[in-house]
Design a protein around this motif. Structure first.
Motif, PDB file in Angstrom:
ATOM      1  N   LEU A   1      63.038 115.033  -7.984  1.00  0.00           N
ATOM      2  CA  LEU A   1      61.813 115.312  -6.947  1.00  0.00           C
ATOM      3  C   LEU A   1      60.788 114.353  -7.244  1.00  0.00           C
ATOM      4  O   LEU A   1      59.961 113.762  -6.302  1.00  0.00           O
ATOM      5  CB  LEU A   1      61.427 116.725  -6.891  1.00  0.00           C
ATOM      6  CG  LEU A   1      60.507 117.101  -5.872  1.00  0.00           C
ATOM      7  CD1 LEU A   1      60.805 116.826  -4.522  1.00  0.00           C
ATOM      8  CD2 LEU A   1      59.986 118.665  -5.989  1.00  0.00           C
TER       9      LEU A   1
ATOM     10  N   HIS B   1      55.272 109.524   0.646  1.00  0.00           N
ATOM     11  CA  HIS B   1      55.378 110.612   1.553  1.00  0.00           C
ATOM     12  C   HIS B   1      54.834 111.917   0.916  1.00  0.00           C
ATOM     13  O   HIS B   1      54.642 111.959  -0.397  1.00  0.00           O
ATOM     14  CB  HIS B   1      56.558 110.857   2.308  1.00  0.00           C
ATOM     15  CG  HIS B   1      56.975 109.451   3.270  1.00  0.00           C
ATOM     16  ND1 HIS B   1      56.254 108.976   4.363  1.00  0.00           N
ATOM     17  CD2 HIS B   1      57.737 108.944   3.134  1.00  0.00           C
ATOM     18  CE1 HIS B   1      56.798 107.951   4.699  1.00  0.00           C
ATOM     19  NE2 HIS B   1      58.042 107.692   3.870  1.00  0.00           N
ATOM     20  N   GLY B   2      54.901 112.981   1.878  1.00  0.00           N
ATOM     21  CA  GLY B   2      54.219 114.194   1.108  1.00  0.00           C
ATOM     22  C   GLY B   2      55.492 114.780   0.489  1.00  0.00           C
ATOM     23  O   GLY B   2      56.576 114.460   0.330  1.00  0.00           O
ATOM     24  N   LEU B   3      55.128 116.216  -0.181  1.00  0.00           N
ATOM     25  CA  LEU B   3      56.104 117.000  -0.781  1.00  0.00           C
ATOM     26  C   LEU B   3      57.214 117.324   0.060  1.00  0.00           C
ATOM     27  O   LEU B   3      58.265 117.530  -0.638  1.00  0.00           O
ATOM     28  CB  LEU B   3      55.453 118.085  -1.664  1.00  0.00           C
ATOM     29  CG  LEU B   3      56.217 118.981  -2.368  1.00  0.00           C
ATOM     30  CD1 LEU B   3      56.719 118.077  -3.411  1.00  0.00           C
ATOM     31  CD2 LEU B   3      55.214 120.294  -3.003  1.00  0.00           C
ATOM     32  N   SER B   4      56.929 117.940   1.077  1.00  0.00           N
ATOM     33  CA  SER B   4      58.073 118.353   2.181  1.00  0.00           C
ATOM     34  C   SER B   4      58.961 117.494   2.568  1.00  0.00           C
ATOM     35  O   SER B   4      60.183 117.473   2.432  1.00  0.00           O
ATOM     36  CB  SER B   4      57.411 118.795   3.358  1.00  0.00           C
ATOM     37  OG  SER B   4      56.839 118.076   4.161  1.00  0.00           O
ATOM     38  N   SER B   5      58.409 115.989   2.669  1.00  0.00           N
ATOM     39  CA  SER B   5      59.443 114.973   2.850  1.00  0.00           C
ATOM     40  C   SER B   5      60.314 114.586   1.614  1.00  0.00           C
ATOM     41  O   SER B   5      61.476 114.516   1.786  1.00  0.00           O
ATOM     42  CB  SER B   5      58.563 113.611   2.888  1.00  0.00           C
ATOM     43  OG  SER B   5      59.315 112.459   3.415  1.00  0.00           O
TER      44      SER B   5
ATOM     45  N   PHE C   1      61.256 116.833  -0.669  1.00  0.00           N
ATOM     46  CA  PHE C   1      62.204 117.844  -0.599  1.00  0.00           C
ATOM     47  C   PHE C   1      63.358 117.682   0.229  1.00  0.00           C
ATOM     48  O   PHE C   1      64.726 117.908  -0.251  1.00  0.00           O
ATOM     49  CB  PHE C   1      61.448 119.291  -0.494  1.00  0.00           C
ATOM     50  CG  PHE C   1      61.176 119.986  -1.669  1.00  0.00           C
ATOM     51  CD1 PHE C   1      62.063 120.363  -2.736  1.00  0.00           C
ATOM     52  CD2 PHE C   1      59.887 120.242  -1.700  1.00  0.00           C
ATOM     53  CE1 PHE C   1      61.548 121.059  -3.846  1.00  0.00           C
ATOM     54  CE2 PHE C   1      59.204 120.826  -2.747  1.00  0.00           C
ATOM     55  CZ  PHE C   1      59.915 121.346  -3.859  1.00  0.00           C
ATOM     56  N   LEU C   2      63.016 117.341   1.455  1.00  0.00           N
ATOM     57  CA  LEU C   2      63.948 117.156   2.454  1.00  0.00           C
ATOM     58  C   LEU C   2      64.812 115.904   2.135  1.00  0.00           C
ATOM     59  O   LEU C   2      66.161 115.952   2.168  1.00  0.00           O
ATOM     60  CB  LEU C   2      63.405 116.920   4.046  1.00  0.00           C
ATOM     61  CG  LEU C   2      62.837 118.075   4.643  1.00  0.00           C
ATOM     62  CD1 LEU C   2      61.803 117.713   5.780  1.00  0.00           C
ATOM     63  CD2 LEU C   2      63.719 119.223   4.821  1.00  0.00           C
ATOM     64  N   THR C   3      64.459 114.849   1.578  1.00  0.00           N
ATOM     65  CA  THR C   3      65.184 113.590   1.159  1.00  0.00           C
ATOM     66  C   THR C   3      66.116 113.960   0.090  1.00  0.00           C
ATOM     67  O   THR C   3      67.150 113.677   0.271  1.00  0.00           O
ATOM     68  CB  THR C   3      64.137 112.504   0.772  1.00  0.00           C
ATOM     69  OG1 THR C   3      63.249 112.171   1.942  1.00  0.00           O
ATOM     70  CG2 THR C   3      64.885 111.124   0.614  1.00  0.00           C
TER      71      THR C   3
ATOM     72  N   ASN D   1      67.198 116.987  -0.888  1.00  0.00           N
ATOM     73  CA  ASN D   1      68.164 117.950  -0.559  1.00  0.00           C
ATOM     74  C   ASN D   1      69.231 117.113   0.230  1.00  0.00           C
ATOM     75  O   ASN D   1      70.386 117.557   0.147  1.00  0.00           O
ATOM     76  CB  ASN D   1      67.583 119.120   0.228  1.00  0.00           C
ATOM     77  CG  ASN D   1      66.586 119.824  -1.010  1.00  0.00           C
ATOM     78  OD1 ASN D   1      67.121 119.886  -2.018  1.00  0.00           O
ATOM     79  ND2 ASN D   1      65.991 120.632  -0.143  1.00  0.00           N
TER      80      ASN D   1
END
Length: 152
Positions: A88, A97-101, A103-105, A107
């Motif tokens: 991560l 990018h941001g944290l949510s991006s 995480f999505l990448t 995962n």
């Protein structure tokens, strides 16, 4: 606070630090070796680290748990959680990018090839559970209790 309690609490952060030190050691050895420009060598070192190095390290480190249970699920989860966190952080640094991006990448990458990344992390956790199995620890007779002078 008793010495055993203090070491039991410090055991888990020490595990994470040892996993990080191992990864930095392998990375440093790869950096100073002449094979870092050879893709096959880098892939072999990566696979060796993930599929041989980390399991050996997990086997050794699980012996030192102070949790008075037959298995130590917290210690078993430290290695997969560390690897997930390291991936991560790597995604955050490289992605921009941001944290949510990130995480999505991450995962999404772990879910590729039928979820083989998740299978590896879950397998590493289950391996840690098996490696931490100890009746002696439950009775306070394991190697870590003997080192601390509390073993019988």
């Amino acid at each position: 606070m008793k010495k055993t309690t203090a070491f039991a609490i410090l055991y888990y952060p020490i595990l994470i630090l040892l996993y990080a030190a191992f990864l930095f050691l392998v990375s440093g050895l790869l950096e100073i070796s002449r094979g870092r420009d050879n893709l096959g060598f880098v892939i072999a070192v990566t696979y060796g680290t993930l599929f041989v190095g980390f399991p050996i390290l997990v086997c050794v480190l699980m012996r030192f748990s102070l949790l008075k249970m037959i298995v130590d699920p917290i210690a078993a989860a430290c290695c997969p959680a560390f690897l997930y966190g390291a991936m991560l952080v790597n995604g955050l640094r490289r992605g921009g990018h941001g944290l949510s991006s990130a995480f999505l990448t991450l995962n999404g990458k772990l879910s590729d090839d039928g979820g083989m990344g998740w299978v590896f992390l879950i397998g590493l956790f289950l391996f840690g559970i098996v490696a931490s199995f100890s009746f002696a620890r439950r009775e306070g007779k394991s190697v870590s209790f003997r080192i601390l002078g509390k073993g019988k």
